[in-house]
Design an enzyme around this catalytic site. Structure first.
Site, PDB file in Angstrom:
ATOM      1  N   LEU A 176     -10.420  -7.294 -12.944  1.00  0.00           N
ATOM      2  CA  LEU A 176     -11.834  -7.001 -12.714  1.00  0.00           C
ATOM      3  C   LEU A 176     -12.677  -7.449 -13.906  1.00  0.00           C
ATOM      4  CD1 LEU A 176     -11.199  -3.452 -11.263  1.00  0.00           C
ATOM      5  CD2 LEU A 176     -12.080  -5.403  -9.968  1.00  0.00           C
ATOM      6  N   GLU A 198       5.796   7.155  -8.981  1.00  0.00           N
ATOM      7  CA  GLU A 198       4.377   6.778  -8.870  1.00  0.00           C
ATOM      8  C   GLU A 198       3.717   7.559  -7.745  1.00  0.00           C
ATOM      9  OE1 GLU A 198       3.457   2.552  -8.746  1.00  0.00           O
ATOM     10  OE2 GLU A 198       5.282   2.099  -9.827  1.00  0.00           O
ATOM     11  N   MET A 214      -4.369  -6.623  -7.008  1.00  0.00           N
ATOM     12  CA  MET A 214      -3.888  -7.696  -7.886  1.00  0.00           C
ATOM     13  C   MET A 214      -4.993  -8.641  -8.365  1.00  0.00           C
ATOM     14  SD  MET A 214      -0.838  -6.730  -8.100  1.00  0.00           S
ATOM     15  CE  MET A 214       0.018  -8.074  -8.903  1.00  0.00           C
ATOM     16  N   ARG A 215      -6.183  -8.122  -8.592  1.00  0.00           N
ATOM     17  CA  ARG A 215      -7.261  -8.938  -9.157  1.00  0.00           C
ATOM     18  C   ARG A 215      -7.704  -8.299 -10.471  1.00  0.00           C
ATOM     19  NH1 ARG A 215      -7.695 -13.680  -7.434  1.00  0.00           N
ATOM     20  NH2 ARG A 215      -9.877 -13.838  -7.974  1.00  0.00           N
ATOM     21  N   GLY A 220       0.777  -1.240   0.000  1.00  0.00           N
ATOM     22  CA  GLY A 220       0.000   0.000   0.000  1.00  0.00           C
ATOM     23  C   GLY A 220       0.802   1.281   0.000  1.00  0.00           C
ATOM     24  N   SER A 221       1.973   1.286  -0.635  1.00  0.00           N
ATOM     25  CA  SER A 221       2.738   2.547  -0.614  1.00  0.00           C
ATOM     26  C   SER A 221       2.092   3.621  -1.487  1.00  0.00           C
ATOM     27  CB  SER A 221       4.205   2.316  -1.014  1.00  0.00           C
ATOM     28  OG  SER A 221       4.335   2.083  -2.391  1.00  0.00           O
ATOM     29  N   ASN A 265      -6.298   3.389 -12.448  1.00  0.00           N
ATOM     30  CA  ASN A 265      -5.256   2.451 -12.022  1.00  0.00           C
ATOM     31  C   ASN A 265      -3.899   3.102 -12.223  1.00  0.00           C
ATOM     32  OD1 ASN A 265      -4.056  -0.102 -11.324  1.00  0.00           O
ATOM     33  ND2 ASN A 265      -3.701  -0.489 -13.505  1.00  0.00           N
ATOM     34  N   HIS A 301      -0.015   1.864 -13.170  1.00  0.00           N
ATOM     35  CA  HIS A 301       0.686   0.703 -13.723  1.00  0.00           C
ATOM     36  C   HIS A 301       2.159   1.066 -13.900  1.00  0.00           C
ATOM     37  CE1 HIS A 301       1.252  -2.977 -15.974  1.00  0.00           C
ATOM     38  NE2 HIS A 301       1.941  -2.281 -16.854  1.00  0.00           N
ATOM     39  N   ASP A 349      -4.875  -3.004 -18.529  1.00  0.00           N
ATOM     40  CA  ASP A 349      -3.908  -1.900 -18.680  1.00  0.00           C
ATOM     41  C   ASP A 349      -4.055  -1.169 -20.026  1.00  0.00           C
ATOM     42  OD1 ASP A 349      -2.840  -2.610 -16.177  1.00  0.00           O
ATOM     43  OD2 ASP A 349      -1.497  -4.068 -17.095  1.00  0.00           O
TER      44      ASP A 349
HETATM   45  C1  GRF Z   1       3.046  -0.459  -7.839  1.00  0.00           C
HETATM   46  O1  GRF Z   1       4.244  -0.593  -8.549  1.00  0.00           O
HETATM   47  C2  GRF Z   1       1.909  -0.214  -8.790  1.00  0.00           C
HETATM   48  O2  GRF Z   1       2.264   0.514  -9.921  1.00  0.00           O
HETATM   49  C3  GRF Z   1       1.530  -1.610  -9.204  1.00  0.00           C
HETATM   50  O3  GRF Z   1       1.685  -2.397  -8.046  1.00  0.00           O
HETATM   51  C4  GRF Z   1       2.630  -1.770  -7.174  1.00  0.00           C
HETATM   52  C5  GRF Z   1       1.928  -1.549  -5.883  1.00  0.00           C
HETATM   53  O4  GRF Z   1       2.762  -1.111  -4.863  1.00  0.00           O
HETATM   54  N1  GRF Z   1       0.210  -1.616  -9.776  1.00  0.00           N
HETATM   55  P1  GRF Z   1       2.144  -0.515  -3.522  1.00  0.00           P
HETATM   56  O5  GRF Z   1       1.260  -1.588  -2.913  1.00  0.00           O
HETATM   57  O6  GRF Z   1       1.379   0.718  -3.872  1.00  0.00           O
HETATM   58  O7  GRF Z   1       3.314  -0.221  -2.643  1.00  0.00           O
END
Ligand code: GRF
Length: 220
Positions: free
Chosen positions: A95, A176, A92-93, A14-15, A109, A111, A147
């Site tokens: 949809l 990000e 990570m699902r 969840g960063s 999203n 990516h 994506d």
């Molecule tokens: C990130 O690299 C995001 O782009 C990808 O999954 C990773 C998630 O990292 N979809 P976090 O859980 O937000 O730290």
């Protein structure tokens, strides 16, 4: 100021979620995080969200008979919380079209690649294997193709000699965290989010490469 009610969907650390919660805690933010959902009960991000005072629930996908049943449970929570914008952040699902259609135009999203390059997994490995000079991340609307939806903003980093998938991933992740908030603020403030036309230099450093962002014209 009216703030847009935001939900963040996660599966792990969840960063990106935390970066969004920090952005939203600013006085001038147009975002009001009202809910975090994880499909994995053990996701570290759930505790982080609660630390920010945001309701965080686990909806374990394994407890449902199929994808859509799981998504209907998520949809019910989102509607109960009055959510207006849903941000996937390491969710990570894949949809189903049912969920994507239900939230079309309100589902985004992040990516870790410069889409349309490298949809799917192992993006950092693939960028290195291809010998790319640049790599980055993309925030986009979610459509039923994985994506594939319209791009809202991108961040870009230089690939450095000696980079490994991990070092490259870390450099991209830093961008990000800046990119996602900028893009969501642009959406929430009602400014046009396309075309992507403005470049903002975030940091330039000869030793570590550069980070820069292309964000919606209205986001700065
Ligand atoms: C990130 O690299 C995001 O782009 C990808 O999954 C990773 C998630 O990292 N979809 P976090 O859980 O937000 O730290």
């Amino acid at each position: 100021m009216t703030r847009m009610k935001l939900a963040i969907l996660i599966s792990g650390r969840g960063s990106n979620m935390e970066a969004l919660l920090k952005t939203a805690s600013g006085d001038k933010s147009h975002l009001e995080p009202v809910l975090v959902i994880s499909n994995r009960p053990d996701a570290a991000g759930l505790g982080i969200a609660r630390g920010y005072g945001v309701p965080a629930v686990a909806i374990d996908h394994k407890a449902f008979k199929d994808r859509e049943a799981f998504e209907r449970a998520m949809d019910a929570e989102l509607r109960k919380a009055g959510v207006e914008l849903v941000a996937l952040a390491g969710f990570m699902r894949v949809l189903t079209p049912w969920f994507v259609n239900a939230w079309e135009g309100r589902l985004v999203n992040i990516h870790p690649s410069l889409l349309p390059k490298y949809p799917g997994v192992d993006t950092h490995e693939r960028a290195l294997a291809a010998g790319d000079a640049e790599h980055g991340a993309t925030v986009h609307y979610v459509t039923s193709g994985v994506d594939e939806g319209p791009i809202i903003g991108q961040s870009r980093v230089k690939v450095m000699p000696g980079d490994t998938p991990d070092t490259l991933a870390a450099r991209v992740l830093e961008t990000e965290h800046a990119l996602y908030g900028l893009c969501l603020e642009a959406i929430a403030s009602g400014k046009p989010t396309r075309p992507v036309e403005r470049r903002m230099v975030l940091k330039f450093d000869e030793a570590s490469g550069y980070l820069d962002l292309w964000v919606p014209a209205a986001a700065g």
